[in-house]
Write an enzyme that holds these catalytic residues in place. Structure first.
Site, mmCIF file in Angstrom:
data_model
loop_
_atom_site.group_PDB
_atom_site.id
_atom_site.type_symbol
_atom_site.label_atom_id
_atom_site.label_comp_id
_atom_site.label_asym_id
_atom_site.label_seq_id
_atom_site.Cartn_x
_atom_site.Cartn_y
_atom_site.Cartn_z
ATOM 1 N N CYS A 1 -3.436 -4.624 3.793
ATOM 2 C CA CYS A 1 -2.427 -5.587 4.311
ATOM 3 C C CYS A 1 -2.257 -6.874 3.741
ATOM 4 C CB CYS A 1 -2.498 -5.571 5.808
ATOM 5 S SG CYS A 1 -2.034 -3.858 6.836
ATOM 6 N N HIS B 1 -1.279 -12.285 10.706
ATOM 7 C CA HIS B 1 -1.165 -10.967 10.453
ATOM 8 C C HIS B 1 -1.139 -10.183 11.877
ATOM 9 C CE1 HIS B 1 -0.767 -6.885 8.831
ATOM 10 N NE2 HIS B 1 -2.109 -6.549 9.432
ATOM 11 N N GLU C 1 0.946 -0.985 0.021
ATOM 12 C CA GLU C 1 0.125 0.174 0.044
ATOM 13 C C GLU C 1 0.872 1.384 0.029
ATOM 14 O OE1 GLU C 1 -2.122 0.735 4.246
ATOM 15 O OE2 GLU C 1 -2.285 -1.395 3.815
#
Ligand SMILES: [Zn+2]
Lengths: 131, 359
Positions: free
Chosen positions: B124, B247, B92
Site C-alpha cells: 500500500c 493510510h 499492487e
C-alpha cells in the site's frame, strides 16, 4: 493477433489525437492526412478536447467476438465539439436513459483482449455522460 | 513549535525546495455496501468495517484509472506534458505481470518519449514511494517535473475480512519547483522493517494476511514511528498541522492511530475516505491528500503518512501555498467523484471483478 495495428493507432485511440488542416482549419478524426473539406494535405496533429454530444445511439445485446464480456452496451455516434462525428461505446451509463443531444466526454477504457486473456489488452476511447 | 534539529540526517529533504504543482484523483462510480457482503457471507451478522467500497467497472483497471487521475493532475498543473521527466505508477494491481502500466499512462497523457517511466511496488505504500523518488528527481535538478501515481483495484478473497474493504481509486501528483507549487513538501521520512503482515505469492489471485501481525507490529508501529520521527525532526507537534492523512485500511485503524498521535477527528476528516470508497491500497494516502488539498487554504500544514505491508511508512510534511484554492477548481474534485455513485449487489460485483469462471 493485430498488435501492429493496435500500436499504430494508439495515439488516436488513447487520447483522440487527430489532425487539423493548415489551409482551412478543418479538424479531422480519424487522421487521414488529406483534408475532407478542402482536399489539401493535412498532417498537423491535433488533440481533441474529448467533449461532444450524442448524435445517435443503439444498444448492443449480441456483441461481436471480443466484446461479448461487456454486453449489453450502448454504441453512439458522438459529435465532437470540434466537428467530426465518431462511433464509440458509451460507458458508466448506470440506468440513465440515453438521449440524443446529451453532453458526453471522452474517457480511456479497456476495449477488449487481443485474442484471449493471454493477449495484449486493447485500450481506447469511450464516452460517458458529462455532469 | 519546538526547535527543529538543524540537520536531521534521517530526514529526506531535497537540495532544491520541491512542491506539488498539480494533483488529481479518480474513483470509479460503482459501490458495494459492506452490508451486502455481510448478507452473502455471514447472514448479515457482525460489525462492518466501512459503509461501502468503490468497485471498478468492467472496462476499468489501474491503467485507465491512472490515466484519468493523471489528466486531472495535468489540468491543475497547467504544464506541457512533454516537460514531465518521470511518470511513475505505484500499485499492487498492475494489469500486466510483465509490461509497464507507466508507459501506457505516459503515452495517453502525451508525456512520451523523453521521460522516465516505471511501475512501483510496495503493497500500500507503492504510491508514496514514487512520490519520495519524484521529490529526489525534481529536488536534485535532474528534471523540472515528475509525476507519481498511487492507484489500486484491490481484491479480497471471497468471504474474507478484506473483501468488505478492498476498494478502488487513487491519486496522481505532479511535483515541481516549490515556487511554482500549490503545496510545498518541506520534508519526508521513511521507516521500514521486514514484517510478515500481508503478502501475495506469484500467480496467486488473492493476498494472505498474518492475522496478529496486521495491527500493532505492522500498521500502528510503522505509522507511529514515521509520524513521530518526522515531527520531531521538523520541530512540530500535531497542533502545527491543520490536516492529517493516514493510510486507512478501515475506519477504526485510521481513527485510532491519529488519536494516539494527538490528532483530532476534525484534522483527519477531509482525508478519511475509507468509509465511503474502501481501502484503495496504494491509492489510499494519496487520494486522502487530494481530498484534503481540495479544501485546504493557504498556510495550512498537512501531515501525510502512508503504510505498506511488508512493512513501511512514508511521512510527509506539506505546506499549502496561495495557489491551492484556484488550482483545486481546475479539475473534478475528489468528493465529486465520490458523489457519482451507482450501488451494485454482490452478484453484479462478482461479474465486475471477474470472479466468475467462464470456461
Ligand atoms: Zn482543409
Amino acid at each position: 493477433m493485430e498488435i501492429p495495428r493496435h500500436w499504430r493507432l494508439k495515439q488516436q485511440r488513447y487520447s483522440l489525437v487527430g489532425e487539423v488542416c493548415p489551409h482551412c482549419d478543418h479538424k479531422i478524426f480519424p487522421p487521414r492526412d488529406i483534408c475532407p473539406n478542402c482536399g489539401d494535405e493535412a498532417k498537423e496533429l491535433f488533440t481533441f478536447s474529448g467533449k461532444g454530444e450524442v448524435y445517435s445511439y443503439t444498444k448492443i445485446y449480441e456483441a461481436p467476438t471480443g466484446f461479448d464480456a461487456n454486453a449489453p452496451y450502448t454504441v453512439a455516434l458522438v459529435k465532437l465539439e470540434e466537428g467530426p462525428i465518431i462511433t464509440a461505446q458509451l460507458t458508466d451509463l448506470d440506468s440513465t436513459p440515453v438521449e440524443i443531444g446529451m453532453p458526453v466526454e471522452m474517457v480511456t477504457r479497456k476495449m477488449r483482449n487481443d485474442g484471449d486473456e493471454r493477449g495484449i489488452i486493447v485500450y481506447g476511447y469511450k464516452f460517458r455522460l458529462r455532469t | 513549535m519546538t526547535t527543529p534539529h538543524p540537520h536531521s540526517p534521517t530526514l529526506l529533504k531535497p537540495v532544491k525546495p520541491v512542491g506539488i504543482v498539480g494533483y488529481g484523483a479518480y474513483v470509479p462510480r460503482y459501490r458495494l455496501p459492506a452490508k451486502e457482503v455481510a448478507r452473502v457471507w455471514t447472514g448479515g451478522k457482525g460489525g462492518l468495517p466501512i459503509k461501502e467500497k468503490a468497485v471498478p467497472g468492467l472496462d476499468e483497471d489501474v491503467i485507465t484509472m491512472s490515466i484519468e487521475a493523471a489528466r486531472n493532475a495535468m489540468l491543475r498543473a497547467q504544464i506541457d506534458p512533454t516537460e514531465l521527466r518521470a511518470v511513475w505508477v505505484g500499485s499492487e494491481s498492475h494489469p500486466y505481470a510483465v509490461k509497464p502500466t507507466s508507459t501506457l499512462v505516459a503515452e495517453a497523457i502525451g508525456a512520451v518519449p523523453n521521460t522516465q517511466a516505471a511501475d512501483w511496488e510496495f503493497a500500500c505504500k507503492a504510491g508514496t514511494e514514487a512520490l519520495v523518488a519524484a521529490m529526489g528527481l525534481v529536488g536534485s535538478g535532474m528534471g523540472h517535473y515528475a509525476m507519481a501515481i498511487g492507484m489500486d483495484t484491490a481484491q479480497g478473497k471471497p468471504g474474507d475480512a478484506l473483501e468488505y474493504t478492498a476498494g478502488a481509486g487513487g491519486g496522481a501528483f505532479i511535483l515541481g519547483p516549490a515556487e511554482e507549487s500549490l503545496a510545498i513538501i518541506n520534508a519526508s521520512y521513511s521507516y521500514v522493517t521486514d514484517t510478515p503482515d500481508f503478502w501475495r505469492r506469484e500467480n496467486q489471485k488473492y493476498p494472505e494476511h498474518g492475522m496478529r501481525f496486521t495491527g500493532e507490529p505492522a500498521y500502528f508501529k510503522h505509522i507511529t514511528e514515521a509520524a513521530t520521527h518526522l515531527m520531531e525532526a521538523s520541530g512540530t507537534t500535531a497542533k502545527d498541522y491543520k490536516w492529517a492523512v493516514f493510510h486507512q485500511p478501515n475506519t477504526k485503524f485510521a481513527q485510532r492511530v491519529s488519536g494516539q498521535l494527538g490528532f483530532s477527528p476534525e484534522q483527519i476528516e477531509p482525508g478519511l475516505l475509507v468509509p465511503v470508497i474502501g481501502n484503495t491500497y496504494a491509492g489510499a494516502a494519496m487520494i486522502g491528500l487530494t481530498a484534503t488539498l481540495d479544501i485546504a487554504q493557504p498556510g495550512d500544514r498537512i501531515l501525510v503518512v502512508s503504510f505498506g505491508s511488508g512493512a513501511g511508512s512514508d511521512a510527509f510534511d506539506i505546506l499549502v501555498t496561495d495557489a491551492a484554492p484556484l488550482r483545486a477548481g481546475l479539475a473534478t474534485k475528489t468528493q465529486e467523484y465520490i458523489s457519482r455513485r451507482t450501488e451494485i449487489d454482490y452478484a453484479m460485483y462478482v461479474r465486475y471483478r471477474g470472479k466468475l469462471q467462464m470456461k
